[in-house]
Enzyme design. Structure first.
Site, PDB file in Angstrom:
ATOM      1  N   VAL A  11       6.808   7.629   2.376  1.00  0.00           N
ATOM      2  CA  VAL A  11       6.492   8.074   3.739  1.00  0.00           C
ATOM      3  C   VAL A  11       7.376   9.260   4.144  1.00  0.00           C
ATOM      4  CG1 VAL A  11       6.272   7.361   6.156  1.00  0.00           C
ATOM      5  CG2 VAL A  11       5.752   5.736   4.335  1.00  0.00           C
ATOM      6  N   GLU A 172       4.959  -2.488  -0.473  1.00  0.00           N
ATOM      7  CA  GLU A 172       6.382  -2.345  -0.170  1.00  0.00           C
ATOM      8  C   GLU A 172       7.160  -2.241  -1.480  1.00  0.00           C
ATOM      9  OE1 GLU A 172       7.456  -2.312   3.256  1.00  0.00           O
ATOM     10  OE2 GLU A 172       5.311  -2.018   3.220  1.00  0.00           O
ATOM     11  N   ASP A 183       4.659  -9.124   5.517  1.00  0.00           N
ATOM     12  CA  ASP A 183       4.466  -7.799   6.128  1.00  0.00           C
ATOM     13  C   ASP A 183       3.457  -7.889   7.289  1.00  0.00           C
ATOM     14  OD1 ASP A 183       4.705  -4.684   5.735  1.00  0.00           O
ATOM     15  OD2 ASP A 183       2.559  -5.104   5.896  1.00  0.00           O
ATOM     16  N   LYS A 187       3.949  -7.429  11.526  1.00  0.00           N
ATOM     17  CA  LYS A 187       3.112  -6.550  12.359  1.00  0.00           C
ATOM     18  C   LYS A 187       2.532  -7.312  13.552  1.00  0.00           C
ATOM     19  CE  LYS A 187       2.227  -3.483   8.487  1.00  0.00           C
ATOM     20  NZ  LYS A 187       1.451  -3.287   7.265  1.00  0.00           N
ATOM     21  N   GLY A 283      -0.099   4.007   2.831  1.00  0.00           N
ATOM     22  CA  GLY A 283      -0.172   5.242   2.052  1.00  0.00           C
ATOM     23  C   GLY A 283       0.638   6.345   2.709  1.00  0.00           C
TER      24      GLY A 283
HETATM   25  N1  HSE Z   1       2.867  -2.322   2.539  1.00  0.00           N
HETATM   26  C1  HSE Z   1       2.238  -2.023   3.769  1.00  0.00           C
HETATM   27  C2  HSE Z   1       0.761  -2.343   3.660  1.00  0.00           C
HETATM   28  C3  HSE Z   1       2.453  -0.568   4.096  1.00  0.00           C
HETATM   29  O1  HSE Z   1       0.279  -2.506   2.545  1.00  0.00           O
HETATM   30  O2  HSE Z   1       0.089  -2.460   4.689  1.00  0.00           O
HETATM   31  C4  HSE Z   1       2.008  -0.151   5.460  1.00  0.00           C
HETATM   32  O3  HSE Z   1       2.669  -0.869   6.468  1.00  0.00           O
END
Ligand code: HSE
Length: 379
Positions: A11, A172, A183, A187, A283
């Site tokens: 990123v 990740e 993950d 969120k 991405g």
């Molecule tokens: N590893 C995370 C995903 C990256 O695949 O959504 C973006 O937050």
């Protein structure tokens, strides 16, 4: 506005590239590991960034809680605005960092931490100004969506799908966070905190896709169903509910058309009704585009208010039917509506059961050495 970038990975490089052409934004310094300062703009000292008065904002894209937390705290104390794509950081330390940002009169924005390019938290923070959010969630992990789609539509096995997701820069650094649902959970934690001022930090139910097999996928497909890893959140009295689990959707559901690394974030507003956003959830450039968007939103609507606080999630009132595949010896743990024997396994649909109870049953089976896959049936 001059911007320093913390981290120069997938990123970070994307943000640096985009900064070159972003009107009104200017490249500052990039923080890299000691020994990696192989270009003029790279430094390994956070003090160099904090002491540079020409730098107005910091984009933290290094990931992980430490040293990101120390660096972001330093930046806020030095009165630099901070934008971040780091969901682990905001989930673990968001309340504290938000307080620091308010004390120092700067912005702390993290739309890029949830949904990649999808402007979910950005729009949610604005929606909360004039609406009541009744529920929120959706598909918030690009890696697992890519894997489930590839397994289902291209017949890939789990290991191959994960390996490609890693090569494409979706996963990740440690993909366990993706496949375990952690993950996605982070969120939905952030989304709940934006929508309700309540950051759930415990009491979750979380199931990823680690138990799914090609045989499971074949079985859903034969039933006309598609699996997606889905987050769910909403208010629950003084707390919120927040959980992550695979869900099976029948053909025609919008989720079935969310392919590859795409996310589908949604909320239901009392005034707005259903709002759905679809876009690339992971991405380099999709995520970098969200970081740049946050930079342009500095000084605008905050993502966390001064009321945000930590709570323990309460999933006790959430109930679904479930698809279950377990070993025959464990089948008696469930109240099946219908079931059939498939070799050494039993497969079937379990009568509606509390989310917490389902996740606890699966844990008990695994703790006893058993194997199980489960997915909620679409509501
Ligand atoms: N590893 C995370 C995903 C990256 O695949 O959504 C973006 O937050």
């Amino acid at each position: 506005m001059k911007v320093a970038v913390l981290g120069f990975g997938t990123v970070g490089v994307g943000v640096w590239d985009m900064l070159e052409k972003a009107p009104g934004l200017e490249r500052g310094l990039v923080l890299v590991r000691a020994g990696k300062e192989n270009e003029d703009f790279k430094v390994s000292s956070m003090e160099a960034i904090c002491n540079d008065e020409s730098i107005d904002a910091v984009a933290e894209v290094m990931g992980g809680v430490e040293p990101a937390f120390s660096y972001v705290s330093m930046a806020l104390k030095a009165k630099k605005h901070v934008v971040t794509s780091n969901k682990a950081l905001v989930a673990a330390k968001g309340v504290e960092l938000n307080k620091l940002a308010i004390e120092n009169g700067v912005s702390f924005l993290f739309s890029a931490a949830c949904g990649g390019a999808v402007p979910f938290l950005h729009n949610l923070s604005i929606a909360t100004l004039d609406d009541e959010i009744e529920s929120l969630g959706g598909i918030l992990n690009g890696t697992t969506n890519f894997m489930l789609d590839s397994m289902q539509s291209e017949g890939m096995d789990y290991a191959e799908a994960l390996s490609i997701a890693q090569k494409l820069g979706y996963a990740e650094a440690d993909p366990t966070a993706d496949v375990s649902g952690m993950d996605a959970l982070r969120k939905i934690m952030l989304a709940c905190a934006v929508a309700y001022d309540k950051l759930p930090v415990d009491g979750f139910s979380r199931e990823g896709i680690e138990s799914i097999t090609a045989a499971d996928v074949n079985d859903f497909q034969a039933m006309g169903l598609t699996a997606r890893l889905v987050t769910s959140g909403g208010e629950a009295g003084d707390s919120v509910y927040a959980y992550v689990e695979p869900v099976l959707f029948s053909a025609g559901a919008a989720e079935c058309s969310v392919l590859k690394n795409f996310n589908m974030a949604k909320y239901f507003g009392k005034n707005s009704g259903s709002i759905v956003y679809i876009g690339q959830g992971a991405g380099r450039y999709p995520t970098a585009s969200a970081v740049i968007r946050d930079l342009y939103c500095i000084g605008g609507v905050p993502m966390f208010t001064d009321k945000v606080h930590e709570v323990v999630a309460d999933n006790s009132a959430c109930v679904h039917g479930y698809y279950v595949r377990c070993e025959a010896k464990d089948a008696a743990s469930f109240d099946f509506e219908e079931s059939r024997v498939d070799g050494e396994n039993v497969r079937g649909i379990v009568k509606p059961i509390a989310v917490t109870a389902m996740h606890e049953k699966a844990k008990a089976i695994r703790d006893n050495g058993g194997k199980i896959f489960f997915a909620a049936m679409e509501k």
